[in-house]
Write a protein that holds these residues in place. Structure first.
Motif, PDB file in Angstrom:
ATOM      1  N   CYS A  18      11.680   6.916  13.324  1.00  0.00           N
ATOM      2  CA  CYS A  18      10.743   6.676  12.223  1.00  0.00           C
ATOM      3  C   CYS A  18      10.923   7.727  11.125  1.00  0.00           C
ATOM      4  O   CYS A  18      11.217   8.895  11.400  1.00  0.00           O
ATOM      5  N   ASN A  19      10.754   7.288   9.875  1.00  0.00           N
ATOM      6  CA  ASN A  19      10.873   8.146   8.690  1.00  0.00           C
ATOM      7  C   ASN A  19      12.295   8.658   8.469  1.00  0.00           C
ATOM      8  O   ASN A  19      12.504   9.673   7.796  1.00  0.00           O
ATOM      9  N   SER A  30       4.210   0.734  -6.730  1.00  0.00           N
ATOM     10  CA  SER A  30       3.288   0.337  -5.667  1.00  0.00           C
ATOM     11  C   SER A  30       3.147  -1.183  -5.625  1.00  0.00           C
ATOM     12  O   SER A  30       2.996  -1.837  -6.658  1.00  0.00           O
ATOM     13  N   ASP A  49       0.831  -1.213   0.000  1.00  0.00           N
ATOM     14  CA  ASP A  49       0.000   0.000   0.000  1.00  0.00           C
ATOM     15  C   ASP A  49       0.865   1.262   0.000  1.00  0.00           C
ATOM     16  O   ASP A  49       0.598   2.224   0.738  1.00  0.00           O
ATOM     17  N   ASN A  50       1.894   1.242  -0.835  1.00  0.00           N
ATOM     18  CA  ASN A  50       2.795   2.396  -0.983  1.00  0.00           C
ATOM     19  C   ASN A  50       3.565   2.736   0.289  1.00  0.00           C
ATOM     20  O   ASN A  50       4.041   3.863   0.454  1.00  0.00           O
ATOM     21  N   GLN A  51       3.700   1.764   1.187  1.00  0.00           N
ATOM     22  CA  GLN A  51       4.429   1.966   2.424  1.00  0.00           C
ATOM     23  C   GLN A  51       5.592   0.971   2.511  1.00  0.00           C
ATOM     24  O   GLN A  51       5.434  -0.197   2.163  1.00  0.00           O
ATOM     25  N   CYS A  67       6.600   1.235  12.426  1.00  0.00           N
ATOM     26  CA  CYS A  67       6.986   2.353  11.552  1.00  0.00           C
ATOM     27  C   CYS A  67       7.103   1.911  10.097  1.00  0.00           C
ATOM     28  O   CYS A  67       7.863   1.008   9.767  1.00  0.00           O
ATOM     29  N   LYS A  68       6.338   2.570   9.244  1.00  0.00           N
ATOM     30  CA  LYS A  68       6.457   2.434   7.800  1.00  0.00           C
ATOM     31  C   LYS A  68       6.566   3.832   7.211  1.00  0.00           C
ATOM     32  O   LYS A  68       6.009   4.775   7.758  1.00  0.00           O
ATOM     33  N   TYR A  69       7.303   3.944   6.110  1.00  0.00           N
ATOM     34  CA  TYR A  69       7.454   5.268   5.504  1.00  0.00           C
ATOM     35  C   TYR A  69       6.946   5.257   4.056  1.00  0.00           C
ATOM     36  O   TYR A  69       6.844   4.223   3.406  1.00  0.00           O
ATOM     37  N   SER A  70       6.620   6.434   3.555  1.00  0.00           N
ATOM     38  CA  SER A  70       5.925   6.603   2.282  1.00  0.00           C
ATOM     39  C   SER A  70       6.850   6.449   1.075  1.00  0.00           C
ATOM     40  O   SER A  70       7.862   7.143   0.958  1.00  0.00           O
TER      41      SER A  70
END
Length: 295
Positions: free
Chosen positions: A181-182, A134, A106-108, A115-118
């Protein structure tokens, strides 16, 4: 356990407080100075502390390196590092340790538990590229201080776009990458989008604390200069005919290098590759080894 958590929080807090750009500039300046016997002694100590095998390098004699930076970006003796020539194989592009590997859901992109980033923000907010990748695949490799710091091509390809994205200079070691995170969105980075025979492929070189610069084999230094805006280079084509002097790299050829260490992220679209099943978080990898099979 509680003490370790406190130590990590203190370490992260210090990361925020440190004058990261100033330290990076100072270290970069010193590393490029010719300090004669001092340079040689620093290299000797570094080799001993980090247990570097100089037999793998093109120039194993430490007196060959007139600055610490020249030693840090040392070249390998590629005769001792054969590149997997199988046309159905995609190869590792650097030496290092796998920080994370998996599917872009899902684009993460997964960084650590909770923690997941975009993907969209990682690549510079390009909607078309985001759509293509994606639900694809990602590999995050950390280059420790003892590692070889040049980055090579994983498969034959033509460079379509290069993007510089400004950002911070947080360290990317395990403590930070598994707690901040990120991180890879916060740090500056250079994104390379390649066209290969099996589809698009992205390489991302992430800047970090004390990373003085990121250089490419065709353009030279991309960082510095450091500017607070995104910069994009395009090599456009129409009907597969390139309208500028295009950049074509074969599997195993050099993309560029870090002046001091950092992280390389590789991205693939869905349904075009299958990762080598032996690879997992914590695996040590080397340039030219099997990364993935082309489907």
């Amino acid at each position: 356990m509680i003490i370790n958590k406190i130590r990590k929080k203190i370490y992260l807090y210090i990361q925020y407080l440190l004058p990261k750009l100033l330290i990076t500039n100072v270290c970069g300046y010193i590393s490029k100075k010719k300090l004669s016997i001092i340079t040689t002694y620093l290299i000797f100590l570094f080799i001993k502390i980090y247990k570097i095998d100089m037999k793998e390098t093109k120039y194993p004699n430490i007196f060959h390196y007139k600055t610490f930076n020249k030693f840090f970006i040392r070249k390998l003796n590629m005769n001792n590092r054969p590149i997997d020539k199988n046309k159905c194989h995609v190869v590792q592009n650097t030496d290092g340790i796998i920080n994370q590997i998996g599917i872009i859901k899902d684009n993460q992109i997964f960084q650590f538990k909770g923690c997941k980033y975009s993907l969209f923000n990682l690549i510079g907010r390009d909607k078309n590229i985001n759509k293509i990748f994606s639900n694809g695949y990602f590999l995050n490799v950390y280059l420790a201080p003892n590692n070889y710091h040049r980055v090579h091509m994983s498969y034959d390809g033509i460079l379509l776009k290069m993007i510089y994205i400004p950002g911070k200079l947080f360290s990317v070691n395990n403590i930070v990458s598994e707690n901040l995170c990120n991180l890879f969105l916060l740090n500056e980075r250079v994104v390379f989008i390649f066209k290969t025979s099996f589809g698009l492929m992205i390489k991302i070189l992430v800047g970090a604390h004390i990373v003085g610069s990121i250089n490419t084999s065709w353009y030279g230094s991309i960082i510095p200069p450091r500017k607070n805006k995104i910069k994009i280079w395009n090599w456009p084509y129409i009907n597969n005919i390139y309208k500028k002097d295009f950049i074509y790299l074969k599997k195993g050829e050099e993309i560029g290098y870090f002046n001091l260490g950092s992280t390389v992220i590789t991205l693939f679209p869905p349904k075009i590759i299958r990762f080598n099943s032996n690879l997992k978080k914590g695996s040590k990898i080397k340039v030219g080894e099997l990364l993935a099979f082309i489907i």
